[in-house]
Design a protein around this motif. Structure first.
Motif, PDB file in Angstrom:
ATOM      1  N   THR A 145       0.840  -1.212   0.000  1.00 30.10           N
ATOM      2  CA  THR A 145       0.000   0.000   0.000  1.00 30.10           C
ATOM      3  C   THR A 145       0.866   1.250   0.000  1.00 30.10           C
ATOM      4  OG1 THR A 145      -1.735  -1.191   1.207  1.00 30.10           O
ATOM      5  CG2 THR A 145      -1.801   1.222   1.264  1.00 30.10           C
ATOM      6  N   MET A 146       1.922   1.213   0.861  1.00 32.02           N
ATOM      7  CA  MET A 146       2.809   2.370   0.895  1.00 32.02           C
ATOM      8  C   MET A 146       3.509   2.591  -0.441  1.00 32.02           C
ATOM      9  SD  MET A 146       2.674   3.913   3.824  1.00 32.02           S
ATOM     10  CE  MET A 146       0.910   3.563   3.752  1.00 32.02           C
ATOM     11  N   ARG A 147       3.848   1.517  -1.116  1.00 29.60           N
ATOM     12  CA  ARG A 147       4.521   1.664  -2.408  1.00 29.60           C
ATOM     13  C   ARG A 147       3.574   2.293  -3.429  1.00 29.60           C
ATOM     14  NH1 ARG A 147       6.123  -3.023  -2.835  1.00 29.60           N
ATOM     15  NH2 ARG A 147       8.325  -2.752  -2.225  1.00 29.60           N
ATOM     16  N   THR A 148       2.301   1.862  -3.411  1.00 26.04           N
ATOM     17  CA  THR A 148       1.313   2.437  -4.347  1.00 26.04           C
ATOM     18  C   THR A 148       1.133   3.934  -4.089  1.00 26.04           C
ATOM     19  OG1 THR A 148       0.174   0.313  -4.515  1.00 26.04           O
ATOM     20  CG2 THR A 148      -1.056   2.275  -5.174  1.00 26.04           C
ATOM     21  N   GLN A 149       0.993   4.286  -2.816  1.00 19.64           N
ATOM     22  CA  GLN A 149       0.798   5.688  -2.479  1.00 19.64           C
ATOM     23  C   GLN A 149       2.056   6.508  -2.806  1.00 19.64           C
ATOM     24  OE1 GLN A 149      -0.402   5.730   1.606  1.00 19.64           O
ATOM     25  NE2 GLN A 149      -2.496   5.030   1.179  1.00 19.64           N
ATOM     26  N   VAL A 151       4.200   5.860  -5.214  1.00 16.92           N
ATOM     27  CA  VAL A 151       4.232   6.046  -6.667  1.00 16.92           C
ATOM     28  C   VAL A 151       3.251   7.153  -7.081  1.00 16.92           C
ATOM     29  CG1 VAL A 151       3.697   4.973  -8.891  1.00 16.92           C
ATOM     30  CG2 VAL A 151       5.005   3.706  -7.156  1.00 16.92           C
ATOM     31  N   SER A 152       2.046   7.113  -6.486  1.00 19.55           N
ATOM     32  CA  SER A 152       1.024   8.098  -6.847  1.00 19.55           C
ATOM     33  C   SER A 152       1.464   9.514  -6.472  1.00 19.55           C
ATOM     34  CB  SER A 152      -0.300   7.758  -6.156  1.00 19.55           C
ATOM     35  OG  SER A 152      -1.283   8.732  -6.446  1.00 19.55           O
ATOM     36  N   THR A 153       1.965   9.675  -5.243  1.00 21.64           N
ATOM     37  CA  THR A 153       2.357  11.025  -4.808  1.00 21.64           C
ATOM     38  C   THR A 153       3.589  11.514  -5.555  1.00 21.64           C
ATOM     39  OG1 THR A 153       3.600  10.020  -2.995  1.00 21.64           O
ATOM     40  CG2 THR A 153       1.354  10.761  -2.510  1.00 21.64           C
ATOM     41  N   THR A 154       4.458  10.618  -5.920  1.00 27.06           N
ATOM     42  CA  THR A 154       5.638  11.024  -6.678  1.00 27.06           C
ATOM     43  C   THR A 154       5.244  11.528  -8.057  1.00 27.06           C
ATOM     44  OG1 THR A 154       6.992   9.401  -5.476  1.00 27.06           O
ATOM     45  CG2 THR A 154       7.868  10.231  -7.550  1.00 27.06           C
ATOM     46  N   GLN A 155       4.341  10.821  -8.708  1.00 30.81           N
ATOM     47  CA  GLN A 155       3.877  11.250 -10.030  1.00 30.81           C
ATOM     48  C   GLN A 155       3.146  12.594  -9.942  1.00 30.81           C
ATOM     49  OE1 GLN A 155       1.559   7.977 -11.466  1.00 30.81           O
ATOM     50  NE2 GLN A 155       3.374   6.760 -12.084  1.00 30.81           N
ATOM     51  N   GLU A 156       2.314  12.742  -8.915  1.00 31.50           N
ATOM     52  CA  GLU A 156       1.588  14.005  -8.766  1.00 31.50           C
ATOM     53  C   GLU A 156       2.563  15.156  -8.521  1.00 31.50           C
ATOM     54  OE1 GLU A 156      -1.188  13.460  -5.653  1.00 31.50           O
ATOM     55  OE2 GLU A 156      -2.561  12.199  -6.841  1.00 31.50           O
ATOM     56  N   ALA A 157       3.609  14.899  -7.746  1.00 31.18           N
ATOM     57  CA  ALA A 157       4.588  15.955  -7.499  1.00 31.18           C
ATOM     58  C   ALA A 157       5.297  16.355  -8.773  1.00 31.18           C
ATOM     59  CB  ALA A 157       5.587  15.488  -6.449  1.00 31.18           C
ATOM     60  N   PHE A 184       5.645   9.856   1.814  1.00 32.03           N
ATOM     61  CA  PHE A 184       5.406   8.454   1.466  1.00 32.03           C
ATOM     62  C   PHE A 184       6.715   7.724   1.121  1.00 32.03           C
ATOM     63  CE2 PHE A 184       0.986   9.804   1.108  1.00 32.03           C
ATOM     64  CZ  PHE A 184       0.345   8.721   1.706  1.00 32.03           C
ATOM     65  N   THR A 185       7.680   8.473   0.678  1.00 29.43           N
ATOM     66  CA  THR A 185       8.997   7.854   0.458  1.00 29.43           C
ATOM     67  C   THR A 185       9.578   7.371   1.794  1.00 29.43           C
ATOM     68  OG1 THR A 185       9.413   9.264  -1.464  1.00 29.43           O
ATOM     69  CG2 THR A 185      11.336   8.249  -0.394  1.00 29.43           C
ATOM     70  N   THR A 186       9.469   8.222   2.807  1.00 24.68           N
ATOM     71  CA  THR A 186       9.966   7.848   4.132  1.00 24.68           C
ATOM     72  C   THR A 186       9.150   6.713   4.731  1.00 24.68           C
ATOM     73  OG1 THR A 186      10.730  10.123   4.487  1.00 24.68           O
ATOM     74  CG2 THR A 186      10.481   8.710   6.431  1.00 24.68           C
ATOM     75  N   ARG A 187       7.826   6.808   4.614  1.00 25.52           N
ATOM     76  CA  ARG A 187       6.962   5.761   5.175  1.00 25.52           C
ATOM     77  C   ARG A 187       7.207   4.415   4.491  1.00 25.52           C
ATOM     78  NH1 ARG A 187       0.875   7.823   5.771  1.00 25.52           N
ATOM     79  NH2 ARG A 187       0.776   5.707   6.660  1.00 25.52           N
ATOM     80  N   LEU A 188       7.426   4.449   3.157  1.00 27.97           N
ATOM     81  CA  LEU A 188       7.719   3.198   2.453  1.00 27.97           C
ATOM     82  C   LEU A 188       9.022   2.586   2.957  1.00 27.97           C
ATOM     83  CD1 LEU A 188       7.164   1.140   0.237  1.00 27.97           C
ATOM     84  CD2 LEU A 188       8.336   2.661  -1.381  1.00 27.97           C
TER      85      LEU A 188
END
Length: 414
Positions: A145-149, A151-157, A184-188
């Motif tokens: 889940t963390m990896r999906t989020q 990826v999503s937040t990285t693309q949005e940024a 999310f990078t840190t959480r992953l």
């Protein structure tokens, strides 16, 4: 008229008295010069031996018993009560034969409790494996889940950064999306590390619980063995000895119940006086008197210390045992320790020292008197001793105990 006459004094009486005193003194002096009376001994009461020139076999002798070479002791593995006897001492038993049965209800309860603890530990191990595996699966889902989020937040940024340059998105919104991507990078990364730690810890946690299961299983197996030991069986083929228990008797743990011996494999255990045992060495030949025949053997073992004035010597029997040779039979053993070639020797005096200067009574040529002579004795055997000086071959000496004539220098033989 009567005339009174005075009697004349005689001069012979003083002469007679003087002669008697002289004779008394002469007799006293003569008696004082006489030798003291020579003691007399009966010939039948003394033992006479002749000094010989030749070979001398040195031996030592001691009493002992026949002991089985192999003894298997049967001891109680647990405290119990005797319930049944299946045989008795003196019987030949085979491997696995039931000898007696014991009982201990407390031991049965302890065995059941030990088995229950093993089962509970096995259940705990199974539950631990299931829980740990479930926790890992849950963590793997969290990482996904963390990896999906991420990826999503990285693309949005990235998209927001492009739109800022085109002026289509405010700068603060692009900054917020970049901060969310960093979060999310840190959480992953944190969730991935947590998954790694969980995978590394699962083996150690399972190993601890598994070792507990092994430990409890060993305790339970020991309890089972103690419970099975209540049915006492013969550990090997042999003759059963010392089974003296009675029905209903309480037997503490460690008590000797019986022993199984091999009657055909016996050894002699001798008790040699410590003064003679110093010359006994491993490998020397020996002869064992069983009162029913002689058996040859060799010295197999010697105790390094003395006990109650004697040293224990083990003799390995090399000859055939005579009929009636059984364990614990009283015997006499003789060990050959040396062979002296062409030496002067005689019977061992009862009061003579084994080595050194001594004195013995030597018979004169007439055989009616014996004179004390000094001698130097050498190496000794059981009944014989070497003569270094003081006697010659052919001399006859008294070897009986004459300590009652310690002050006499001469004896009359009657």
């Amino acid at each position: 008229m009567d005339i009174v006459r005075t009697p004349t004094k005689s001069k012979k009486r003083p002469l007679l008295l003087g002669g008697g005193v002289v004779a008394l003194i002469a007799t006293t002096v003569a008696l004082m010069r006489l030798d003291p009376a020579v003691p007399t001994v009966e010939r039948a009461a003394v033992l006479i031996d002749t000094v010989k020139q030749g070979d001398l076999v040195r031996e030592v002798r001691g009493p002992g018993t026949l002991v089985p070479e192999q003894i298997r002791w049967i001891t109680a593995q647990a405290s119990a009560r005797v319930e049944r006897l299946h045989t008795e001492s003196g019987r030949t038993v085979k491997l696995g034969d039931v000898l007696l049965e014991l009982s201990n209800p407390d031991l049965q309860i302890q065995t059941m409790q030990a088995e229950q603890q093993v089962r509970q530990a096995e259940i705990d191990l199974l539950n631990l494996r299931t829980n740990l595996r479930s926790a890992i699966l849950t963590q793997e889902g969290t990482v996904a889940t963390m990896r999906t989020q991420w990826v999503s937040t990285t693309q949005e940024a990235r998209a927001a950064d492009s739109l800022v340059r085109m002026g289509m998105v405010p700068a603060f919104e692009a900054s917020n999306r970049k901060a969310a991507a960093d979060e999310f990078t840190t959480r992953l990364r944190v969730e991935q590390e947590r998954l790694t730690l969980m995978r590394a810890a699962i083996d150690s946690q399972i190993a601890v619980q598994a070792s507990r299961v092994v430990q409890l299983r060993a305790i339970a197996d020991n309890q089972q063995a103690r419970l099975r030991s209540l049915t006492v069986r013969a550990p090997e083929i042999g003759v059963l000895q010392e089974l003296t228990l009675q029905l209903g008797q309480w037997v503490p743990e460690g008590t000797t119940l019986a022993k199984v011996v091999q009657p055909g494999k016996l050894k002699a255990v001798l008790r040699i006086p410590e003064s003679q045992a110093k010359d006994v060495q491993i490998g020397q030949t020996a002869s064992i008197d069983t009162r029913n025949g002689l058996v040859t053997g060799r010295v197999a073992r010697k105790d390094p210390s003395a006990l109650q004035g004697s040293v224990v010597i083990d003799i390995a029997l090399t000859g055939a045992l005579p009929a009636g040779a059984v364990p614990d039979l009283s015997i006499d053993g003789t060990v050959v320790i040396d062979r002296l070639q062409n030496v002067l020797h005689t019977g061992r005096p009862a009061t003579g020292a084994s080595t050194g200067t001594s004195s013995v009574f030597r018979l004169e040529s007439d055989g009616r008197t014996a004179v004390r002579v000094p001698v130097v004795l050498g190496r000794a055997s059981v009944n014989s001793i070497e003569v270094l000086s003081g006697l010659s071959a052919g001399d006859r000496i008294i070897i009986s105990d004459l300590s009652s004539f310690a002050t006499a220098d001469k004896l009359r033989i009657r």
